[in-house]
Design a protein around this motif. Structure first.
Motif, PDB file in Angstrom:
ATOM      1  N   GLY A  59      33.390  42.334  37.118  1.00 48.09           N
ATOM      2  CA  GLY A  59      33.900  43.401  36.029  1.00 48.09           C
ATOM      3  C   GLY A  59      35.527  43.401  36.153  1.00 48.09           C
ATOM      4  N   THR A  60      36.048  44.312  35.480  1.00 49.16           N
ATOM      5  CA  THR A  60      37.421  44.759  35.447  1.00 49.16           C
ATOM      6  C   THR A  60      38.096  45.118  36.906  1.00 49.16           C
ATOM      7  OG1 THR A  60      37.859  45.555  33.128  1.00 49.16           O
ATOM      8  CG2 THR A  60      39.037  46.357  34.810  1.00 49.16           C
ATOM      9  N   ALA A  61      37.334  45.677  37.695  1.00 46.16           N
ATOM     10  CA  ALA A  61      37.958  45.853  39.197  1.00 46.16           C
ATOM     11  C   ALA A  61      38.119  44.716  39.776  1.00 46.16           C
ATOM     12  CB  ALA A  61      36.724  46.719  39.681  1.00 46.16           C
ATOM     13  N   GLY A  62      36.869  43.672  39.919  1.00 48.39           N
ATOM     14  CA  GLY A  62      37.086  42.441  40.611  1.00 48.39           C
ATOM     15  C   GLY A  62      38.162  41.475  39.888  1.00 48.39           C
ATOM     16  N   PHE A  63      38.414  41.371  38.572  1.00 47.01           N
ATOM     17  CA  PHE A  63      39.265  40.722  37.855  1.00 47.01           C
ATOM     18  C   PHE A  63      40.778  41.218  38.272  1.00 47.01           C
ATOM     19  CE2 PHE A  63      42.225  39.602  34.227  1.00 47.01           C
ATOM     20  CZ  PHE A  63      42.059  38.386  34.240  1.00 47.01           C
ATOM     21  N   THR A  64      40.914  42.600  38.385  1.00 48.87           N
ATOM     22  CA  THR A  64      42.072  42.977  38.626  1.00 48.87           C
ATOM     23  C   THR A  64      42.506  42.979  40.215  1.00 48.87           C
ATOM     24  OG1 THR A  64      41.750  44.923  37.200  1.00 48.87           O
ATOM     25  CG2 THR A  64      43.273  45.249  38.950  1.00 48.87           C
ATOM     26  N   THR A 109      46.865  37.087  29.665  1.00 46.51           N
ATOM     27  CA  THR A 109      46.720  35.910  28.831  1.00 46.51           C
ATOM     28  C   THR A 109      45.411  35.188  28.925  1.00 46.51           C
ATOM     29  OG1 THR A 109      47.732  34.469  30.150  1.00 46.51           O
ATOM     30  CG2 THR A 109      49.289  35.550  28.776  1.00 46.51           C
ATOM     31  N   ASN A 110      44.875  34.736  27.805  1.00 42.98           N
ATOM     32  CA  ASN A 110      43.517  34.025  28.244  1.00 42.98           C
ATOM     33  C   ASN A 110      43.665  32.914  29.149  1.00 42.98           C
ATOM     34  OD1 ASN A 110      41.829  35.533  26.580  1.00 42.98           O
ATOM     35  ND2 ASN A 110      41.060  33.919  25.463  1.00 42.98           N
ATOM     36  N   GLU A 111      44.754  32.316  29.052  1.00 43.47           N
ATOM     37  CA  GLU A 111      45.114  31.290  30.035  1.00 43.47           C
ATOM     38  C   GLU A 111      45.025  31.683  31.507  1.00 43.47           C
ATOM     39  OE1 GLU A 111      48.463  27.819  30.969  1.00 43.47           O
ATOM     40  OE2 GLU A 111      48.922  29.412  29.796  1.00 43.47           O
ATOM     41  N   ARG A 112      45.567  32.759  31.828  1.00 41.67           N
ATOM     42  CA  ARG A 112      45.484  33.374  33.173  1.00 41.67           C
ATOM     43  C   ARG A 112      43.914  33.746  33.429  1.00 41.67           C
ATOM     44  NH1 ARG A 112      49.462  35.521  36.198  1.00 41.67           N
ATOM     45  NH2 ARG A 112      50.657  33.814  35.512  1.00 41.67           N
ATOM     46  N   ARG A 113      43.357  34.308  32.532  1.00 40.55           N
ATOM     47  CA  ARG A 113      42.050  34.825  32.495  1.00 40.55           C
ATOM     48  C   ARG A 113      41.103  33.798  33.018  1.00 40.55           C
ATOM     49  NH1 ARG A 113      41.016  39.856  30.562  1.00 40.55           N
ATOM     50  NH2 ARG A 113      42.666  40.879  29.176  1.00 40.55           N
ATOM     51  N   LEU A 114      41.124  32.585  32.489  1.00 44.41           N
ATOM     52  CA  LEU A 114      40.240  31.541  32.687  1.00 44.41           C
ATOM     53  C   LEU A 114      40.726  31.052  34.057  1.00 44.41           C
ATOM     54  CD1 LEU A 114      40.688  29.666  29.166  1.00 44.41           C
ATOM     55  CD2 LEU A 114      38.555  30.666  30.152  1.00 44.41           C
ATOM     56  N   TRP A 157      39.018  33.518  36.475  1.00 44.99           N
ATOM     57  CA  TRP A 157      37.937  33.555  36.833  1.00 44.99           C
ATOM     58  C   TRP A 157      37.350  32.182  37.377  1.00 44.99           C
ATOM     59  CZ3 TRP A 157      34.321  37.323  36.432  1.00 44.99           C
ATOM     60  CH2 TRP A 157      34.831  38.483  35.778  1.00 44.99           C
ATOM     61  N   ASP A 158      37.889  31.244  37.037  1.00 44.64           N
ATOM     62  CA  ASP A 158      37.661  30.101  37.756  1.00 44.64           C
ATOM     63  C   ASP A 158      37.613  30.175  39.288  1.00 44.64           C
ATOM     64  OD1 ASP A 158      37.058  27.052  37.673  1.00 44.64           O
ATOM     65  OD2 ASP A 158      38.966  26.838  38.843  1.00 44.64           O
ATOM     66  N   HIS A 159      38.727  30.810  39.746  1.00 49.54           N
ATOM     67  CA  HIS A 159      38.683  31.107  41.097  1.00 49.54           C
ATOM     68  C   HIS A 159      37.451  32.076  41.706  1.00 49.54           C
ATOM     69  CE1 HIS A 159      42.372  29.183  42.436  1.00 49.54           C
ATOM     70  NE2 HIS A 159      42.937  30.003  41.543  1.00 49.54           N
ATOM     71  N   LEU A 160      37.371  33.098  40.708  1.00 46.31           N
ATOM     72  CA  LEU A 160      36.175  33.928  41.127  1.00 46.31           C
ATOM     73  C   LEU A 160      34.520  33.459  41.344  1.00 46.31           C
ATOM     74  CD1 LEU A 160      37.335  36.992  39.169  1.00 46.31           C
ATOM     75  CD2 LEU A 160      37.155  36.868  41.635  1.00 46.31           C
ATOM     76  N   ALA A 161      34.686  32.127  40.260  1.00 45.65           N
ATOM     77  CA  ALA A 161      33.629  31.364  40.514  1.00 45.65           C
ATOM     78  C   ALA A 161      33.327  30.190  41.254  1.00 45.65           C
ATOM     79  CB  ALA A 161      33.286  30.862  39.127  1.00 45.65           C
ATOM     80  N   THR A 162      34.459  30.024  42.218  1.00 43.18           N
ATOM     81  CA  THR A 162      34.358  28.957  43.095  1.00 43.18           C
ATOM     82  C   THR A 162      35.023  29.313  44.292  1.00 43.18           C
ATOM     83  OG1 THR A 162      36.594  28.214  42.024  1.00 43.18           O
ATOM     84  CG2 THR A 162      34.554  27.022  41.189  1.00 43.18           C
ATOM     85  N   ASP A 163      36.288  29.371  44.724  1.00 47.04           N
ATOM     86  CA  ASP A 163      36.804  29.092  46.055  1.00 47.04           C
ATOM     87  C   ASP A 163      36.862  30.639  46.545  1.00 47.04           C
ATOM     88  OD1 ASP A 163      38.830  28.949  43.700  1.00 47.04           O
ATOM     89  OD2 ASP A 163      40.427  29.062  45.474  1.00 47.04           O
ATOM     90  N   TRP A 164      37.117  31.521  45.496  1.00 48.73           N
ATOM     91  CA  TRP A 164      36.918  32.874  45.803  1.00 48.73           C
ATOM     92  C   TRP A 164      35.704  33.752  45.572  1.00 48.73           C
ATOM     93  CZ3 TRP A 164      42.100  34.852  43.038  1.00 48.73           C
ATOM     94  CH2 TRP A 164      43.292  34.264  43.740  1.00 48.73           C
TER      95      TRP A 164
END
Length: 327
Positions: A128-133, A276-281, A284-291
């Motif tokens: 969520g927002t907390a994890g994204f932050t 930005t959407n570029e940074r969001r993507l 989120w890719d990090h959170l789905a893979t190496d992080w």
């Protein structure tokens, strides 16, 4: 879909009240994508949204909830199709646009992130927002030198809260070996250690605010602001950095220029709403893979009916980790 449940915040007799209501699609704000919500999550900002003078809600009535994950029902935008799994964090969701604490949400397509491969809809809201932050904060620190030193002395404030608990796990998973968790209560000590902390400190251990203190830390990931941050900044080493994303300890920052002009300390502001959407993507890719720590994150799952009681716990400082709301 004639009627469905949502948490609604209203003004009533000069007071702010909130509760679960049956509503219709007509009560949702306009948007070009309709989503059937699978999960939302609770953040400090959601707690503020239901408080008088919380400073979050822009108009009433409002459905709070700054996060959601779910499935596209209808889309007027070619980027998204019926049945597609998606997520949203930030923007105006739950603030000036009806939000994620509802069984359905109608939103602007520009806010939507396709669910990354490797994450489930539930995983997305464990972050969520907390994890994204937290991910933003770790990324910012790494861009300012942290990535070059796995043994760097890093202090994480609010280390068992929503942002802090995920940040602590992300840093541990990334291989950092000298993580200090700042906690306030004895029962949080073991929790922080289980999340990856190598050292534990309490606020009193930091000492008093000074013009310049002994360099005890190389980096700080701050989630609370106020006097806590003001006490840590003079303790940062040469060319150290502090990321700042929260204000639970206060909005004022009473410090001085010496850490910045004598040690080259950096303050890195973190804003999850307008990223930005570029940074969001990328993140989120990090959170789905190496992080990816979603399966080990400190989290619990509740129903929409339980949301008011958990928001009260967040207000009272009795909340640990992440709480996700299942629809």
């Amino acid at each position: 879909m004639d009627q469905f449940k949502a948490l609604v915040v209203k003004e009533s007799d000069d007071n702010i009240v909130h509760g679960i209501e049956e509503i219709t699609l007509d009560q949702l704000d306009e948007g070009n994508v309709l989503i059937k919500v699978a999960y939302s999550s609770l953040n400090y900002k959601d707690m503020l949204a239901v408080q008088p003078k919380g400073g979050v809600i822009r108009r009433y009535p409002m459905i709070p909830g700054i996060d959601l994950s779910g499935t596209v029902v209808t889309s007027e935008d070619d980027r998204f199709t019926e049945g597609q799994e998606v997520l949203i964090t930030g923007y105006d969701l739950g603030v000036s646009h009806t939000g994620g604490l509802s069984e359905y949400a109608r939103v602007n397509a520009d806010w939507i992130i396709p669910l990354p491969e490797g994450l489930s809809l539930k995983d997305a809201m464990v972050y969520g927002t907390a994890g994204f932050t937290a991910a933003q904060s770790v990324y910012a620190l790494e861009q300012h030198g942290l990535a070059d030193n796995k043994d760097a002395r890093v202090i994480i404030t609010g280390a068992t809260g929503g942002v802090g608990s995920v940040a602590l796990q992300l840093l541990s998973k990334a291989g950092y070996t000298n993580l200090t968790a700042l906690v306030r209560k004895d029962y949080q000590v073991e929790v922080a250690k289980n999340l990856g902390a190598h050292h534990i400190v309490f606020p009193d251990d930091l000492g008093d605010k000074r013009m310049l203190s002994r360099a005890s830390y190389d980096f700080a990931l701050d989630t609370v602001g106020g006097d806590v941050a003001a006490t840590i900044i003079p303790q940062l080493a040469d060319n150290g950095s502090i990321s700042m994303c929260g204000n639970a300890a206060g909005v004022k920052l009473e410090t001085n220029v010496l850490p910045f002009i004598l040690r080259g300390v950096n303050i890195l502001g973190i804003n999850s709403v307008t990223e930005t959407n570029e940074r969001r993507l990328l993140l989120w890719d990090h959170l789905a893979t190496d992080w990816n720590i979603s399966s080990d994150a400190l989290s619990n799952e509740i129903t929409l009916d339980e949301v008011p009681s958990v928001l009260a716990k967040i207000k009272d400082g009795q909340h640990l980790g992440r709480t996700i709301v299942k629809f």
